[in-house]
Design a protein around this motif. Structure first.
Motif, PDB file in Angstrom:
ATOM      1  N   THR A   1     -34.478 -15.861  -8.627  1.00 56.46           N
ATOM      2  CA  THR A   1     -34.538 -14.402  -8.556  1.00 56.46           C
ATOM      3  C   THR A   1     -35.942 -13.960  -8.173  1.00 56.46           C
ATOM      4  OG1 THR A   1     -32.860 -14.219 -10.289  1.00 56.46           O
ATOM      5  CG2 THR A   1     -34.211 -12.268  -9.870  1.00 56.46           C
ATOM      6  N   PRO A   2     -36.085 -13.048  -7.212  1.00 57.64           N
ATOM      7  CA  PRO A   2     -37.420 -12.555  -6.853  1.00 57.64           C
ATOM      8  C   PRO A   2     -38.126 -11.915  -8.054  1.00 57.64           C
ATOM      9  CG  PRO A   2     -35.798 -11.831  -5.254  1.00 57.64           C
ATOM     10  CD  PRO A   2     -35.033 -12.428  -6.393  1.00 57.64           C
ATOM     11  N   VAL A   3     -39.374 -12.287  -8.248  1.00 59.24           N
ATOM     12  CA  VAL A   3     -40.190 -11.721  -9.318  1.00 59.24           C
ATOM     13  C   VAL A   3     -41.396 -11.045  -8.683  1.00 59.24           C
ATOM     14  CG1 VAL A   3     -41.534 -12.186 -11.403  1.00 59.24           C
ATOM     15  CG2 VAL A   3     -39.474 -13.548 -10.909  1.00 59.24           C
ATOM     16  N   VAL A   4     -41.661  -9.804  -9.067  1.00 57.21           N
ATOM     17  CA  VAL A   4     -42.821  -9.090  -8.557  1.00 57.21           C
ATOM     18  C   VAL A   4     -43.675  -8.652  -9.741  1.00 57.21           C
ATOM     19  CG1 VAL A   4     -41.607  -6.866  -8.482  1.00 57.21           C
ATOM     20  CG2 VAL A   4     -43.632  -7.224  -7.058  1.00 57.21           C
ATOM     21  N   THR A   5     -44.979  -8.822  -9.611  1.00 51.54           N
ATOM     22  CA  THR A   5     -45.920  -8.485 -10.685  1.00 51.54           C
ATOM     23  C   THR A   5     -46.851  -7.373 -10.223  1.00 51.54           C
ATOM     24  OG1 THR A   5     -45.902 -10.711 -11.643  1.00 51.54           O
ATOM     25  CG2 THR A   5     -47.840  -9.350 -12.087  1.00 51.54           C
TER      26      THR A   5
ATOM     27  N   LEU B   1     -55.363 -18.678 -13.473  1.00 47.94           N
ATOM     28  CA  LEU B   1     -53.899 -18.698 -13.518  1.00 47.94           C
ATOM     29  C   LEU B   1     -53.310 -17.872 -12.380  1.00 47.94           C
ATOM     30  CD1 LEU B   1     -51.417 -19.707 -15.042  1.00 47.94           C
ATOM     31  CD2 LEU B   1     -51.580 -17.678 -16.505  1.00 47.94           C
ATOM     32  N   PHE B   2     -53.911 -16.721 -12.116  1.00 44.73           N
ATOM     33  CA  PHE B   2     -53.456 -15.911 -10.980  1.00 44.73           C
ATOM     34  C   PHE B   2     -53.618 -16.687  -9.673  1.00 44.73           C
ATOM     35  CE2 PHE B   2     -53.675 -12.105 -13.701  1.00 44.73           C
ATOM     36  CZ  PHE B   2     -52.548 -11.429 -13.251  1.00 44.73           C
ATOM     37  N   LEU B   3     -54.748 -17.330  -9.503  1.00 44.72           N
ATOM     38  CA  LEU B   3     -54.998 -18.059  -8.258  1.00 44.72           C
ATOM     39  C   LEU B   3     -54.042 -19.224  -8.107  1.00 44.72           C
ATOM     40  CD1 LEU B   3     -58.907 -18.059  -8.172  1.00 44.72           C
ATOM     41  CD2 LEU B   3     -57.303 -16.496  -7.052  1.00 44.72           C
ATOM     42  N   LYS B   4     -53.688 -19.853  -9.186  1.00 41.46           N
ATOM     43  CA  LYS B   4     -52.714 -20.951  -9.142  1.00 41.46           C
ATOM     44  C   LYS B   4     -51.342 -20.440  -8.725  1.00 41.46           C
ATOM     45  CE  LYS B   4     -51.098 -24.845 -11.957  1.00 41.46           C
ATOM     46  NZ  LYS B   4     -51.212 -25.509 -13.292  1.00 41.46           N
ATOM     47  N   ASN B   5     -51.088 -19.167  -8.983  1.00 41.45           N
ATOM     48  CA  ASN B   5     -49.809 -18.555  -8.637  1.00 41.45           C
ATOM     49  C   ASN B   5     -49.970 -17.477  -7.567  1.00 41.45           C
ATOM     50  OD1 ASN B   5     -47.705 -19.619 -10.779  1.00 41.45           O
ATOM     51  ND2 ASN B   5     -49.617 -19.249 -11.884  1.00 41.45           N
ATOM     52  N   ALA B   6     -50.932 -17.688  -6.687  1.00 40.58           N
ATOM     53  CA  ALA B   6     -51.235 -16.692  -5.653  1.00 40.58           C
ATOM     54  C   ALA B   6     -50.078 -16.459  -4.708  1.00 40.58           C
ATOM     55  CB  ALA B   6     -52.472 -17.130  -4.865  1.00 40.58           C
ATOM     56  N   HIS B   7     -49.148 -17.422  -4.615  1.00 48.50           N
ATOM     57  CA  HIS B   7     -48.022 -17.316  -3.684  1.00 48.50           C
ATOM     58  C   HIS B   7     -46.959 -16.329  -4.145  1.00 48.50           C
ATOM     59  CE1 HIS B   7     -46.996 -20.193  -6.825  1.00 48.50           C
ATOM     60  NE2 HIS B   7     -45.733 -19.853  -6.638  1.00 48.50           N
ATOM     61  N   GLN B   8     -46.995 -15.917  -5.391  1.00 48.34           N
ATOM     62  CA  GLN B   8     -45.980 -14.999  -5.894  1.00 48.34           C
ATOM     63  C   GLN B   8     -46.161 -13.596  -5.307  1.00 48.34           C
ATOM     64  OE1 GLN B   8     -45.490 -15.157 -10.164  1.00 48.34           O
ATOM     65  NE2 GLN B   8     -45.675 -17.400 -10.221  1.00 48.34           N
ATOM     66  N   HIS B   9     -45.212 -12.721  -5.587  1.00 48.32           N
ATOM     67  CA  HIS B   9     -45.251 -11.358  -5.046  1.00 48.32           C
ATOM     68  C   HIS B   9     -46.034 -10.444  -5.983  1.00 48.32           C
ATOM     69  CE1 HIS B   9     -42.234 -12.634  -2.193  1.00 48.32           C
ATOM     70  NE2 HIS B   9     -41.390 -12.946  -3.158  1.00 48.32           N
ATOM     71  N   TYR B  10     -47.016  -9.735  -5.435  1.00 47.84           N
ATOM     72  CA  TYR B  10     -47.839  -8.833  -6.243  1.00 47.84           C
ATOM     73  C   TYR B  10     -47.835  -7.428  -5.647  1.00 47.84           C
ATOM     74  CZ  TYR B  10     -49.574 -13.064  -8.468  1.00 47.84           C
ATOM     75  OH  TYR B  10     -49.650 -14.251  -9.153  1.00 47.84           O
ATOM     76  N   VAL B  11     -47.887  -6.446  -6.541  1.00 49.05           N
ATOM     77  CA  VAL B  11     -48.065  -5.048  -6.145  1.00 49.05           C
ATOM     78  C   VAL B  11     -49.436  -4.609  -6.612  1.00 49.05           C
ATOM     79  CG1 VAL B  11     -47.340  -2.661  -6.528  1.00 49.05           C
ATOM     80  CG2 VAL B  11     -45.622  -4.438  -6.173  1.00 49.05           C
TER      81      VAL B  11
ATOM     82  N   PRO C   1     -58.495 -11.022  -3.398  1.00 51.51           N
ATOM     83  CA  PRO C   1     -58.078 -11.173  -1.995  1.00 51.51           C
ATOM     84  C   PRO C   1     -57.184 -12.393  -1.759  1.00 51.51           C
ATOM     85  CG  PRO C   1     -60.359 -11.857  -2.271  1.00 51.51           C
ATOM     86  CD  PRO C   1     -59.949 -11.212  -3.561  1.00 51.51           C
ATOM     87  N   GLU C   2     -57.162 -13.338  -2.699  1.00 49.53           N
ATOM     88  CA  GLU C   2     -56.391 -14.554  -2.504  1.00 49.53           C
ATOM     89  C   GLU C   2     -54.896 -14.370  -2.751  1.00 49.53           C
ATOM     90  OE1 GLU C   2     -60.426 -15.378  -4.427  1.00 49.53           O
ATOM     91  OE2 GLU C   2     -58.679 -14.100  -4.814  1.00 49.53           O
ATOM     92  N   LEU C   3     -54.505 -13.286  -3.413  1.00 43.21           N
ATOM     93  CA  LEU C   3     -53.112 -13.118  -3.811  1.00 43.21           C
ATOM     94  C   LEU C   3     -52.240 -12.624  -2.666  1.00 43.21           C
ATOM     95  CD1 LEU C   3     -53.517 -11.475  -7.335  1.00 43.21           C
ATOM     96  CD2 LEU C   3     -53.581 -13.895  -6.692  1.00 43.21           C
ATOM     97  N   HIS C   4     -50.951 -12.907  -2.782  1.00 46.39           N
ATOM     98  CA  HIS C   4     -49.977 -12.442  -1.789  1.00 46.39           C
ATOM     99  C   HIS C   4     -49.478 -11.059  -2.201  1.00 46.39           C
ATOM    100  CE1 HIS C   4     -45.645 -11.996  -0.555  1.00 46.39           C
ATOM    101  NE2 HIS C   4     -46.273 -12.040   0.596  1.00 46.39           N
TER     102      HIS C   4
END
Length: 393
Positions: free
Chosen positions: A115-119, A133-143, A154-157
């Motif tokens: 399921t798509p998860v957005v943070t 922890l954020f950088l390790k999960n940089a590939h996730q969807h962020y708003v 800047p590294e986050l998606h």
């Protein structure tokens, strides 16, 4: 769509007084329900929603401040949050989208579900372990809640930048002032919010200043050692933490709202709440401030306290009707809801395409499917609560 909204457990949804993240989660959930979506709100017990409430913890964690202060292992907080996250992600297949407002705690779980998860990034700065922890999960969807915020991470998606919105119908503007003019400061009485700088502006101009907001335990020393001696109860007055109705009166009757933040503020709901009341905002150029304040129209953005002081002298030149108009054009809850709805639909569409591609690639697998971990009959009953008649901000 079937949408799960995960709120922090620190405040009620909506909050009685302070709680910007909880207010956004409430307005977003209610707006999505009104547009026909099925929303499940995971929040602290006692929260309100016209959708499905999944309640956790017996009371807001903020009210357990003394217990939490003495809990050196942080077990109380961790157990409460893990309880929520365990349930959300165990039944992730029930939702089209999971929206995380809780923070970094949900990031590892999101990697184990389809399921798509957005943070939404509700904060600006974090200690290094959290940042890692954020950088390790940089590939996730962020708003992000401002374009400036993306410069901090800047590294986050980033799936989108969506400004906060408020229910403008609950902020009655005032376009003509009466009585002695005063300046308003609304926010936590902490060094980064700039209450000391607000006091300096008011003292330099000889204007009355009213300060409203909570004093957290971590800020008590700052208040006692720095602010208390400046608050005389006559020209510099502390009015405490305000619930919604009192806050609106506080802002709408002010000549100007001071926002002299000393840190990279990621958004600042106070600014748009003041604008909704027709009150111009005078702020220092930090974080998202230049994105929120239309310089010279809904307020003034200055680089120094001295420049801010000079600008505040001319508060009367601002058209309070135009200030309100800018709030209506840019910061309504309806706009915020529609932008999230579009984001969710885009994530769902992408997820369906990826899912079909995965299915075609794996259709020849012969391994038997595992038994489901969570059956429909296992799901706790929803607690349906009426929307609060007057949700606090």
């Amino acid at each position: 769509m079937r949408i799960a909204q995960i709120a922090p457990l620190w405040e009620l949804v909506p909050p009685r007084a302070y709680g910007g993240t909880e207010l956004v989660a409430y307005l977003l959930s209610e707006g999505l329900i009104q547009r026909g979506h099925e929303v499940t709100l995971f929040a602290v017990a006692g929260s309100q929603t016209s959708g499905c409430l999944r309640a956790y913890a017996s009371q807001p964690l903020r009210e357990l401040e003394e217990t939490l202060h003495n809990d050196k292992t942080h077990c109380t907080v961790m157990a409460s949050e893990l309880n929520v996250l365990g349930d959300v992600f165990l039944e992730a297949e029930r939702y089209d989208v999971i929206h995380n407002h809780m923070g970094f705690q949900a990031l590892p779980f999101a990697n184990f579900v389809e399921t798509p998860v957005v943070t939404t990034l509700h904060n600006a700065l974090s200690p290094q372990p959290v940042r890692d922890l954020f950088l390790k999960n940089a590939h996730q969807h962020y708003v992000s809640i401002s374009r400036y915020q993306q410069q901090l991470w800047p590294e986050l998606h980033y799936a989108a930048t969506i400004y906060h919105g408020i229910d403008l119908s609950r902020f009655e503007p005032k376009f003509a002032l009466s009585g002695e003019p005063y300046l308003a400061f609304l926010g936590r009485l902490s060094p980064e919010k700039g209450p000391l700088q607000a006091i300096r502006v008011a003292q330099a101009l000889g204007l009355k200043l009213l300060l409203a907001g909570k004093i957290d335990r971590v800020d008590q020393v700052f208040y006692d050692s720095v602010l208390a001696s400046q608050i005389d109860g006559d020209r510099i007055i502390y009015v405490g933490e305000l619930e919604h109705a009192a806050k609106v009166e506080f802002l709408r009757n002010a000549a100007a709202c001071l926002f002299p933040v000393q840190w990279p503020e990621p958004f600042g709901l106070v600014m748009i709440e003041a604008m909704a009341c027709g009150t111009p905002v005078f702020a220092l150029r930090n974080g998202s401030v230049p994105e929120v304040v239309d310089h010279g129209v809904s307020g003034y953005v200055a680089d120094t306290v001295e420049a801010l002081t000079r600008a505040v002298q001319d508060y009367a030149r601002f058209d309070r009707r135009l200030v309100r108009q800018k709030a209506e054009e840019r910061f309504s809850a309806q706009r915020m809801v529609v932008e999230h709805e579009r984001l969710y639909q885009r994530l769902v569409n992408v997820n369906r395409w990826d899912g079909n591609l995965w299915h075609r690639a794996s259709r020849n697998l012969t391994a038997s499917s595992p038994l489901p971990l969570h059956r429909a009959s296992d799901r706790p009953a929803c607690q349906y609560g009426r929307p609060a008649a007057t949700p606090a901000d």
